[in-house]
Design an enzyme around this catalytic site. Structure first.
Site, PDB file in Angstrom:
ATOM      1  N   HIS A 107      19.819  34.166 -45.420  1.00 39.25           N
ATOM      2  CA  HIS A 107      19.582  34.973 -44.151  1.00 39.25           C
ATOM      3  C   HIS A 107      18.242  35.562 -44.022  1.00 39.25           C
ATOM      4  O   HIS A 107      18.100  36.643 -43.385  1.00 39.25           O
ATOM      5  CB  HIS A 107      20.612  36.534 -44.709  1.00 39.25           C
ATOM      6  CG  HIS A 107      21.937  36.001 -44.476  1.00 39.25           C
ATOM      7  ND1 HIS A 107      22.994  36.611 -44.656  1.00 39.25           N
ATOM      8  CD2 HIS A 107      22.680  34.659 -43.867  1.00 39.25           C
ATOM      9  CE1 HIS A 107      24.222  36.072 -44.619  1.00 39.25           C
ATOM     10  NE2 HIS A 107      24.064  35.059 -44.122  1.00 39.25           N
ATOM     11  N   CYS A 134       1.116  36.474 -32.681  1.00 32.89           N
ATOM     12  CA  CYS A 134       1.298  35.296 -33.280  1.00 32.89           C
ATOM     13  C   CYS A 134       0.302  34.595 -33.786  1.00 32.89           C
ATOM     14  O   CYS A 134      -0.605  34.162 -32.765  1.00 32.89           O
ATOM     15  CB  CYS A 134       2.464  34.247 -32.806  1.00 32.89           C
ATOM     16  SG  CYS A 134       2.634  32.732 -33.943  1.00 32.89           S
ATOM     17  N   LEU A 201      31.632  45.227 -57.941  1.00 35.12           N
ATOM     18  CA  LEU A 201      31.984  46.734 -58.177  1.00 35.12           C
ATOM     19  C   LEU A 201      33.661  46.712 -58.329  1.00 35.12           C
ATOM     20  O   LEU A 201      34.412  47.566 -58.871  1.00 35.12           O
ATOM     21  CB  LEU A 201      31.249  47.822 -57.331  1.00 35.12           C
ATOM     22  CG  LEU A 201      31.154  49.014 -57.725  1.00 35.12           C
ATOM     23  CD1 LEU A 201      30.614  49.042 -59.293  1.00 35.12           C
ATOM     24  CD2 LEU A 201      30.497  49.941 -56.784  1.00 35.12           C
TER      25      LEU A 201
HETATM   26  C1  LIG Z   1      31.032  40.460 -39.058  1.00 40.67           C
HETATM   27  C2  LIG Z   1      31.511  39.191 -39.528  1.00 40.67           C
HETATM   28  C3  LIG Z   1      32.743  39.059 -39.265  1.00 40.67           C
HETATM   29  N1  LIG Z   1      30.633  38.396 -38.742  1.00 40.67           N
HETATM   30  C4  LIG Z   1      30.391  37.233 -39.094  1.00 40.67           C
HETATM   31  O1  LIG Z   1      30.404  36.464 -40.318  1.00 40.67           O
HETATM   32  C5  LIG Z   1      29.385  36.361 -38.053  1.00 40.67           C
HETATM   33  C6  LIG Z   1      30.169  35.581 -36.979  1.00 40.67           C
HETATM   34  C7  LIG Z   1      31.169  34.499 -37.772  1.00 40.67           C
HETATM   35  C8  LIG Z   1      30.799  33.320 -38.017  1.00 40.67           C
HETATM   36  N2  LIG Z   1      31.745  32.744 -38.576  1.00 40.67           N
HETATM   37  C9  LIG Z   1      32.794  33.306 -38.703  1.00 40.67           C
HETATM   38  C10 LIG Z   1      34.085  33.172 -39.135  1.00 40.67           C
HETATM   39  C11 LIG Z   1      35.050  34.202 -38.983  1.00 40.67           C
HETATM   40  C12 LIG Z   1      34.511  35.655 -38.561  1.00 40.67           C
HETATM   41  C13 LIG Z   1      33.461  35.639 -38.140  1.00 40.67           C
HETATM   42  C14 LIG Z   1      32.370  34.598 -38.127  1.00 40.67           C
HETATM   43  N3  LIG Z   1      28.351  35.174 -38.743  1.00 40.67           N
HETATM   44  C15 LIG Z   1      27.428  35.157 -38.176  1.00 40.67           C
HETATM   45  O2  LIG Z   1      27.071  35.487 -36.921  1.00 40.67           O
HETATM   46  C16 LIG Z   1      26.411  34.188 -39.054  1.00 40.67           C
HETATM   47  C17 LIG Z   1      25.006  34.889 -39.298  1.00 40.67           C
HETATM   48  C18 LIG Z   1      25.730  35.782 -40.301  1.00 40.67           C
HETATM   49  C19 LIG Z   1      24.319  36.350 -40.987  1.00 40.67           C
HETATM   50  C20 LIG Z   1      24.000  37.729 -40.261  1.00 40.67           C
HETATM   51  N4  LIG Z   1      22.447  38.294 -41.095  1.00 40.67           N
HETATM   52  C21 LIG Z   1      22.799  39.253 -42.167  1.00 40.67           C
HETATM   53  N5  LIG Z   1      21.614  39.653 -42.727  1.00 40.67           N
HETATM   54  C22 LIG Z   1      20.137  39.268 -42.327  1.00 40.67           C
HETATM   55  C23 LIG Z   1      19.898  40.525 -41.399  1.00 40.67           C
HETATM   56  C24 LIG Z   1      20.006  41.874 -42.222  1.00 40.67           C
HETATM   57  O3  LIG Z   1      20.191  41.808 -43.608  1.00 40.67           O
HETATM   58  O4  LIG Z   1      19.782  42.798 -41.518  1.00 40.67           O
HETATM   59  S1  LIG Z   1      24.466  39.524 -42.885  1.00 40.67           S
HETATM   60  C25 LIG Z   1      24.177  40.946 -43.915  1.00 40.67           C
HETATM   61  O5  LIG Z   1      25.404  41.433 -44.079  1.00 40.67           O
HETATM   62  C26 LIG Z   1      26.026  41.027 -45.025  1.00 40.67           C
HETATM   63  C27 LIG Z   1      26.441  42.081 -46.151  1.00 40.67           C
HETATM   64  O6  LIG Z   1      27.479  41.839 -47.076  1.00 40.67           O
HETATM   65  P1  LIG Z   1      27.136  41.871 -48.372  1.00 40.67           P
HETATM   66  O7  LIG Z   1      25.897  41.506 -48.973  1.00 40.67           O
HETATM   67  O8  LIG Z   1      28.226  41.365 -49.026  1.00 40.67           O
HETATM   68  O9  LIG Z   1      27.058  43.736 -48.349  1.00 40.67           O
HETATM   69  P2  LIG Z   1      28.241  44.634 -48.364  1.00 40.67           P
HETATM   70  O10 LIG Z   1      27.754  46.135 -48.143  1.00 40.67           O
HETATM   71  O11 LIG Z   1      29.492  44.041 -47.070  1.00 40.67           O
HETATM   72  O12 LIG Z   1      29.105  44.547 -49.601  1.00 40.67           O
HETATM   73  C28 LIG Z   1      28.618  45.024 -50.828  1.00 40.67           C
HETATM   74  C29 LIG Z   1      29.513  44.591 -52.008  1.00 40.67           C
HETATM   75  O13 LIG Z   1      28.873  44.913 -53.210  1.00 40.67           O
HETATM   76  C30 LIG Z   1      29.644  45.783 -54.184  1.00 40.67           C
HETATM   77  N6  LIG Z   1      28.626  46.739 -54.789  1.00 40.67           N
HETATM   78  C31 LIG Z   1      28.230  47.835 -54.379  1.00 40.67           C
HETATM   79  N7  LIG Z   1      27.469  48.198 -55.510  1.00 40.67           N
HETATM   80  C32 LIG Z   1      27.686  47.552 -56.364  1.00 40.67           C
HETATM   81  C33 LIG Z   1      26.847  47.265 -57.690  1.00 40.67           C
HETATM   82  N8  LIG Z   1      26.328  48.327 -58.342  1.00 40.67           N
HETATM   83  N9  LIG Z   1      27.208  46.290 -58.561  1.00 40.67           N
HETATM   84  C34 LIG Z   1      28.069  45.367 -58.164  1.00 40.67           C
HETATM   85  N10 LIG Z   1      28.609  45.513 -57.026  1.00 40.67           N
HETATM   86  C35 LIG Z   1      28.118  46.455 -55.957  1.00 40.67           C
HETATM   87  C36 LIG Z   1      30.721  46.338 -53.101  1.00 40.67           C
HETATM   88  O14 LIG Z   1      31.941  46.704 -53.856  1.00 40.67           O
HETATM   89  C37 LIG Z   1      30.800  45.174 -52.022  1.00 40.67           C
HETATM   90  O15 LIG Z   1      31.848  44.402 -52.112  1.00 40.67           O
HETATM   91  C38 LIG Z   1      25.326  39.958 -45.734  1.00 40.67           C
HETATM   92  O16 LIG Z   1      25.185  38.903 -45.317  1.00 40.67           O
HETATM   93  C39 LIG Z   1      23.851  40.747 -45.143  1.00 40.67           C
HETATM   94  O17 LIG Z   1      22.981  39.485 -45.295  1.00 40.67           O
HETATM   95  N11 LIG Z   1      25.943  32.892 -38.152  1.00 40.67           N
HETATM   96  C40 LIG Z   1      26.705  32.208 -37.587  1.00 40.67           C
HETATM   97  O18 LIG Z   1      27.890  32.118 -37.856  1.00 40.67           O
HETATM   98  O19 LIG Z   1      26.069  31.351 -36.819  1.00 40.67           O
HETATM   99  C41 LIG Z   1      26.878  30.048 -36.264  1.00 40.67           C
HETATM  100  C42 LIG Z   1      27.274  29.196 -37.343  1.00 40.67           C
HETATM  101  C43 LIG Z   1      28.239  28.257 -36.949  1.00 40.67           C
HETATM  102  C44 LIG Z   1      28.823  27.311 -38.176  1.00 40.67           C
HETATM  103  C45 LIG Z   1      28.160  27.234 -39.277  1.00 40.67           C
HETATM  104  C46 LIG Z   1      27.229  28.163 -39.227  1.00 40.67           C
HETATM  105  C47 LIG Z   1      26.577  29.018 -38.497  1.00 40.67           C
END
Ligand SMILES: CC(C)NC(=O)[C@H](Cc1c[nH]c2ccccc12)NC(=O)[C@H](CCCC/N=C(/NCCC(=O)O)S[C@H]1O[C@H](COP(=O)(O)OP(=O)(O)OC[C@H]2O[C@@H](n3cnc4c(N)ncnc43)[C@H](O)[C@@H]2O)[C@@H](O)[C@H]1O)NC(=O)OCc1ccccc1
Length: 227
Positions: A107, A134, A201
Protein backbone atom coordinates in the site's frame (compact mmCIF):
# COMPACT_ATOMS: atom_id res chain seq x y z
CA UNK A 1 9.30 -24.47 -0.82
CA UNK A 2 8.28 -25.95 2.53
CA UNK A 3 10.66 -23.68 4.42
CA UNK A 4 9.46 -20.44 2.84
CA UNK A 5 7.20 -18.15 4.87
CA UNK A 6 5.00 -15.26 3.75
CA UNK A 7 4.16 -12.79 6.53
CA UNK A 8 1.43 -10.14 6.07
CA UNK A 9 1.29 -7.31 8.60
CA UNK A 10 -1.28 -4.59 9.28
CA UNK A 11 -1.77 -1.60 11.55
CA UNK A 12 -1.98 -3.79 14.65
CA UNK A 13 1.79 -4.46 14.58
CA UNK A 14 2.49 -0.72 14.88
CA UNK A 15 -0.21 -0.05 17.51
CA UNK A 16 2.17 -0.55 20.44
CA UNK A 17 4.57 1.89 18.77
CA UNK A 18 1.89 4.54 19.24
CA UNK A 19 0.57 4.59 15.63
CA UNK A 20 -3.24 4.48 15.66
CA UNK A 21 -4.91 1.63 13.82
CA UNK A 22 -7.79 2.23 11.45
CA UNK A 23 -10.81 0.48 12.85
CA UNK A 24 -10.09 0.23 16.57
CA UNK A 25 -11.99 2.52 18.94
CA UNK A 26 -10.68 6.07 18.40
CA UNK A 27 -8.90 4.76 15.30
CA UNK A 28 -8.10 6.91 12.25
CA UNK A 29 -11.32 6.04 10.44
CA UNK A 30 -13.37 7.28 13.37
CA UNK A 31 -11.75 10.71 12.97
CA UNK A 32 -11.70 10.95 9.18
CA UNK A 33 -13.92 9.71 6.35
CA UNK A 34 -11.71 7.45 4.19
CA UNK A 35 -13.62 8.73 1.13
CA UNK A 36 -12.25 12.23 1.90
CA UNK A 37 -8.64 11.42 2.77
CA UNK A 38 -7.73 8.04 1.16
CA UNK A 39 -9.22 8.17 -2.37
CA UNK A 40 -8.05 9.90 -5.58
CA UNK A 41 -11.44 11.66 -5.66
CA UNK A 42 -10.87 13.07 -2.14
CA UNK A 43 -7.43 14.34 -3.19
CA UNK A 44 -8.91 16.04 -6.28
CA UNK A 45 -11.68 17.59 -4.16
CA UNK A 46 -9.51 18.88 -1.29
CA UNK A 47 -5.74 18.30 -1.66
CA UNK A 48 -4.94 20.43 1.42
CA UNK A 49 -7.08 18.19 3.64
CA UNK A 50 -5.42 15.06 2.25
CA UNK A 51 -1.84 16.39 2.36
CA UNK A 52 -2.51 17.63 5.93
CA UNK A 53 -3.77 14.16 6.95
CA UNK A 54 -0.62 12.48 5.62
CA UNK A 55 1.70 15.17 6.97
CA UNK A 56 0.33 14.38 10.45
CA UNK A 57 0.77 10.63 9.92
CA UNK A 58 4.30 11.16 8.55
CA UNK A 59 5.20 13.14 11.67
CA UNK A 60 3.68 10.43 13.93
CA UNK A 61 5.63 7.73 12.08
CA UNK A 62 8.87 9.75 12.36
CA UNK A 63 8.38 10.14 16.12
CA UNK A 64 7.48 6.44 16.64
CA UNK A 65 9.94 3.61 17.30
CA UNK A 66 9.78 -0.05 16.18
CA UNK A 67 8.63 -2.51 18.88
CA UNK A 68 9.59 -6.08 19.81
CA UNK A 69 7.30 -7.50 17.10
CA UNK A 70 9.05 -5.55 14.32
CA UNK A 71 12.45 -6.60 15.68
CA UNK A 72 11.46 -10.28 15.98
CA UNK A 73 10.38 -10.43 12.33
CA UNK A 74 13.64 -8.76 11.28
CA UNK A 75 15.58 -11.37 13.29
CA UNK A 76 13.66 -14.19 11.54
CA UNK A 77 14.46 -12.65 8.14
CA UNK A 78 18.16 -12.40 9.01
CA UNK A 79 18.31 -15.95 10.41
CA UNK A 80 16.55 -17.35 7.30
CA UNK A 81 17.93 -15.23 4.45
CA UNK A 82 15.67 -15.34 1.35
CA UNK A 83 13.10 -17.64 3.02
CA UNK A 84 10.82 -14.97 4.56
CA UNK A 85 8.72 -12.60 2.41
CA UNK A 86 7.48 -9.71 4.55
CA UNK A 87 4.44 -8.02 3.00
CA UNK A 88 2.95 -5.02 4.84
CA UNK A 89 -0.18 -2.96 4.40
CA UNK A 90 1.45 -0.32 6.61
CA UNK A 91 2.86 2.85 5.08
CA UNK A 92 5.17 3.53 8.06
CA UNK A 93 8.87 2.56 7.98
CA UNK A 94 8.96 0.73 11.34
CA UNK A 95 9.77 -2.64 9.77
CA UNK A 96 12.87 -1.15 8.09
CA UNK A 97 13.85 0.68 11.30
CA UNK A 98 13.26 -2.61 13.19
CA UNK A 99 16.00 -4.13 11.00
CA UNK A 100 14.04 -5.86 8.22
CA UNK A 101 16.31 -6.30 5.16
CA UNK A 102 13.35 -6.53 2.68
CA UNK A 103 9.83 -5.12 3.09
CA UNK A 104 7.13 -5.36 0.38
CA UNK A 105 4.93 -2.27 0.89
CA UNK A 106 1.78 -3.25 -1.00
CA UNK A 107 0.00 0.00 0.00
CA UNK A 108 2.99 2.29 -0.50
CA UNK A 109 5.21 4.33 1.86
CA UNK A 110 4.56 7.61 3.67
CA UNK A 111 8.26 8.51 3.49
CA UNK A 112 8.01 8.63 -0.33
CA UNK A 113 6.38 11.05 -2.78
CA UNK A 114 4.69 10.34 -6.13
CA UNK A 115 4.15 12.79 -8.99
CA UNK A 116 0.56 12.31 -10.14
CA UNK A 117 1.57 13.79 -13.51
CA UNK A 118 4.69 11.84 -14.61
CA UNK A 119 4.70 8.97 -12.08
CA UNK A 120 8.15 9.85 -10.71
CA UNK A 121 8.78 8.57 -7.13
CA UNK A 122 11.32 9.86 -4.61
CA UNK A 123 12.06 9.91 -0.88
CA UNK A 124 10.14 12.48 1.21
CA UNK A 125 10.47 13.30 4.94
CA UNK A 126 8.97 16.77 5.69
CA UNK A 127 5.51 18.28 5.25
CA UNK A 128 4.02 18.18 1.76
CA UNK A 129 2.01 21.06 0.21
CA UNK A 130 0.48 22.04 -3.13
CA UNK A 131 3.41 24.38 -3.70
CA UNK A 132 5.81 21.45 -4.01
CA UNK A 133 6.97 20.56 -7.51
CA UNK A 134 8.17 17.29 -9.08
CA UNK A 135 12.00 17.13 -9.46
CA UNK A 136 11.55 15.15 -12.70
CA UNK A 137 8.82 16.99 -14.68
CA UNK A 138 8.85 20.27 -12.71
CA UNK A 139 5.06 20.35 -12.47
CA UNK A 140 3.48 21.55 -9.22
CA UNK A 141 0.24 20.85 -7.29
CA UNK A 142 0.47 17.15 -8.27
CA UNK A 143 2.93 15.91 -5.67
CA UNK A 144 1.17 13.34 -3.47
CA UNK A 145 2.20 10.74 -0.86
CA UNK A 146 3.32 7.48 -2.55
CA UNK A 147 0.49 5.50 -0.94
CA UNK A 148 -2.22 3.33 -2.54
CA UNK A 149 -5.65 4.85 -2.09
CA UNK A 150 -8.98 3.00 -2.18
CA UNK A 151 -9.86 2.16 -5.78
CA UNK A 152 -6.20 2.15 -6.77
CA UNK A 153 -4.24 -0.98 -7.62
CA UNK A 154 -1.98 -2.16 -4.81
CA UNK A 155 1.76 -2.60 -5.53
CA UNK A 156 3.71 -5.84 -6.05
CA UNK A 157 0.61 -8.11 -6.42
CA UNK A 158 2.39 -10.40 -8.92
CA UNK A 159 5.39 -10.92 -6.61
CA UNK A 160 3.07 -11.53 -3.62
CA UNK A 161 0.94 -14.03 -5.57
CA UNK A 162 4.04 -15.92 -6.70
CA UNK A 163 5.48 -16.09 -3.15
CA UNK A 164 2.10 -17.19 -1.73
CA UNK A 165 1.87 -20.00 -4.29
CA UNK A 166 5.19 -21.52 -3.24
CA UNK A 167 5.07 -20.77 0.50
CA UNK A 168 5.25 -23.44 3.22
CA UNK A 169 3.45 -21.16 5.68
CA UNK A 170 1.32 -17.95 5.60
CA UNK A 171 1.13 -15.77 8.73
CA UNK A 172 -1.05 -12.66 9.16
CA UNK A 173 -0.11 -10.29 12.03
CA UNK A 174 -2.15 -7.34 13.35
CA UNK A 175 -4.68 -7.05 10.54
CA UNK A 176 -8.50 -7.01 10.66
CA UNK A 177 -9.00 -8.63 7.26
CA UNK A 178 -11.33 -5.81 6.20
CA UNK A 179 -9.45 -4.51 3.15
CA UNK A 180 -8.99 -6.37 -0.16
CA UNK A 181 -7.06 -7.77 -1.95
CA UNK A 182 -4.85 -8.20 1.23
CA UNK A 183 -7.71 -9.84 3.16
CA UNK A 184 -7.96 -12.43 0.38
CA UNK A 185 -4.36 -13.70 0.69
CA UNK A 186 -5.33 -16.28 3.34
CA UNK A 187 -7.86 -17.78 0.93
CA UNK A 188 -5.20 -17.86 -1.83
CA UNK A 189 -2.76 -19.58 0.56
CA UNK A 190 -5.33 -22.07 1.84
CA UNK A 191 -6.36 -22.74 -1.77
CA UNK A 192 -2.73 -23.68 -2.51
CA UNK A 193 -2.70 -26.03 0.52
CA UNK A 194 -0.45 -23.69 2.55
CA UNK A 195 -0.88 -23.84 6.37
CA UNK A 196 -2.02 -20.50 7.84
CA UNK A 197 -1.65 -18.75 11.21
CA UNK A 198 -3.38 -15.56 12.44
CA UNK A 199 -1.51 -13.58 15.15
CA UNK A 200 -3.80 -10.78 16.36
CA UNK A 201 -5.26 -9.08 19.43
CA UNK A 202 -8.63 -10.66 18.56
CA UNK A 203 -10.08 -12.89 15.84
CA UNK A 204 -10.23 -10.94 12.55
CA UNK A 205 -13.05 -10.70 9.99
CA UNK A 206 -11.48 -13.65 8.10
CA UNK A 207 -10.51 -15.68 11.19
CA UNK A 208 -12.47 -18.67 9.93
CA UNK A 209 -10.01 -19.04 7.02
CA UNK A 210 -7.01 -19.65 9.31
CA UNK A 211 -5.81 -23.03 10.64
CA UNK A 212 -4.31 -21.57 13.83
CA UNK A 213 -4.85 -18.44 15.97
CA UNK A 214 -2.42 -16.83 18.41
CA UNK A 215 -4.27 -14.06 20.24
CA UNK A 216 -2.63 -11.22 22.19
CA UNK A 217 -0.55 -8.06 21.75
CA UNK A 218 1.98 -8.47 18.89
CA UNK A 219 4.96 -7.26 20.97
CA UNK A 220 4.43 -10.38 23.17
CA UNK A 221 3.04 -12.97 20.74
CA UNK A 222 5.38 -12.40 17.76
CA UNK A 223 8.75 -12.77 19.62
CA UNK A 224 7.37 -15.98 21.25
CA UNK A 225 6.24 -17.33 17.87
CA UNK A 226 9.62 -16.52 16.28
CA UNK A 227 11.59 -18.22 19.11
C1 LIG B 1 -13.08 -0.99 2.89
C2 LIG B 1 -12.96 -2.20 2.02
C3 LIG B 1 -14.21 -3.01 1.99
N1 LIG B 1 -12.62 -1.75 0.65
C4 LIG B 1 -11.72 -2.44 -0.06
O1 LIG B 1 -11.18 -3.45 0.33
C5 LIG B 1 -11.40 -1.79 -1.37
C6 LIG B 1 -12.43 -2.18 -2.43
C7 LIG B 1 -12.45 -3.61 -2.72
C8 LIG B 1 -11.63 -4.25 -3.59
N2 LIG B 1 -11.95 -5.57 -3.62
C9 LIG B 1 -12.97 -5.80 -2.78
C10 LIG B 1 -13.62 -7.00 -2.44
C11 LIG B 1 -14.64 -6.94 -1.53
C12 LIG B 1 -14.99 -5.67 -0.96
C13 LIG B 1 -14.32 -4.49 -1.29
C14 LIG B 1 -13.30 -4.56 -2.19
N3 LIG B 1 -10.04 -2.16 -1.79
C15 LIG B 1 -9.37 -1.28 -2.57
O2 LIG B 1 -9.83 -0.23 -2.99
C16 LIG B 1 -7.95 -1.68 -2.96
C17 LIG B 1 -6.89 -0.77 -2.29
C18 LIG B 1 -6.96 -0.87 -0.84
C19 LIG B 1 -5.77 -0.11 -0.21
C20 LIG B 1 -6.20 1.21 0.40
N4 LIG B 1 -5.08 1.82 1.14
C21 LIG B 1 -4.80 1.56 2.40
N5 LIG B 1 -3.71 2.12 3.03
C22 LIG B 1 -2.86 3.08 2.32
C23 LIG B 1 -3.31 4.46 2.61
C24 LIG B 1 -3.31 4.78 4.09
O3 LIG B 1 -2.77 3.97 4.87
O4 LIG B 1 -3.81 5.85 4.41
S1 LIG B 1 -5.79 0.45 3.27
C25 LIG B 1 -5.40 0.70 4.96
O5 LIG B 1 -6.51 0.19 5.65
C26 LIG B 1 -6.24 -1.14 6.04
C27 LIG B 1 -6.38 -1.18 7.52
O6 LIG B 1 -6.49 -2.50 7.87
P1 LIG B 1 -5.52 -3.09 9.04
O7 LIG B 1 -4.11 -2.76 8.74
O8 LIG B 1 -5.94 -4.48 9.19
O9 LIG B 1 -5.91 -2.20 10.33
P2 LIG B 1 -7.27 -2.25 11.18
O10 LIG B 1 -7.26 -1.06 12.04
O11 LIG B 1 -8.45 -2.51 10.30
O12 LIG B 1 -7.09 -3.58 12.10
C28 LIG B 1 -6.06 -3.63 13.03
C29 LIG B 1 -6.07 -5.05 13.58
O13 LIG B 1 -4.97 -5.16 14.49
C30 LIG B 1 -5.43 -5.71 15.71
N6 LIG B 1 -4.60 -5.12 16.78
C31 LIG B 1 -4.73 -3.90 17.37
N7 LIG B 1 -3.74 -3.71 18.28
C32 LIG B 1 -2.96 -4.85 18.24
C33 LIG B 1 -1.78 -5.27 18.95
N8 LIG B 1 -1.20 -4.52 19.88
N9 LIG B 1 -1.25 -6.48 18.63
C34 LIG B 1 -1.84 -7.29 17.68
N10 LIG B 1 -2.97 -6.93 16.97
C35 LIG B 1 -3.51 -5.74 17.26
C36 LIG B 1 -6.90 -5.35 15.82
O14 LIG B 1 -7.56 -6.35 16.58
C37 LIG B 1 -7.35 -5.38 14.36
O15 LIG B 1 -7.76 -6.70 13.97
C38 LIG B 1 -4.82 -1.48 5.67
O16 LIG B 1 -4.83 -2.20 4.48
C39 LIG B 1 -4.21 -0.10 5.47
O17 LIG B 1 -3.14 -0.13 4.56
N11 LIG B 1 -7.74 -1.47 -4.37
C40 LIG B 1 -8.40 -2.21 -5.27
O18 LIG B 1 -9.20 -3.06 -4.96
O19 LIG B 1 -8.01 -1.91 -6.58
C41 LIG B 1 -8.64 -2.64 -7.64
C42 LIG B 1 -8.09 -4.06 -7.73
C43 LIG B 1 -8.77 -4.98 -8.40
C44 LIG B 1 -8.28 -6.28 -8.55
C45 LIG B 1 -7.11 -6.69 -7.95
C46 LIG B 1 -6.47 -5.77 -7.26
C47 LIG B 1 -6.95 -4.43 -7.13
Amino acid sequence: MADEIVILTGAGISAESGLGTFRDVGGLWSQYDLEDVATPQGYARDPDLVLGFYNARRENARMAAPNAAHRAIARLQREWPGAVTLVTQNIDDLHERGGSPEVVHMHGEIMRALCASCGHRWGWTGAMSREDTCPACGRGALVRPDVVWFGEMPYHLDLIGERLERAGLFVAIGTSGAVYPAAGFVAEAAGAGVPTIEINLERSEVAGMFDRHILGPASETVPLWVE
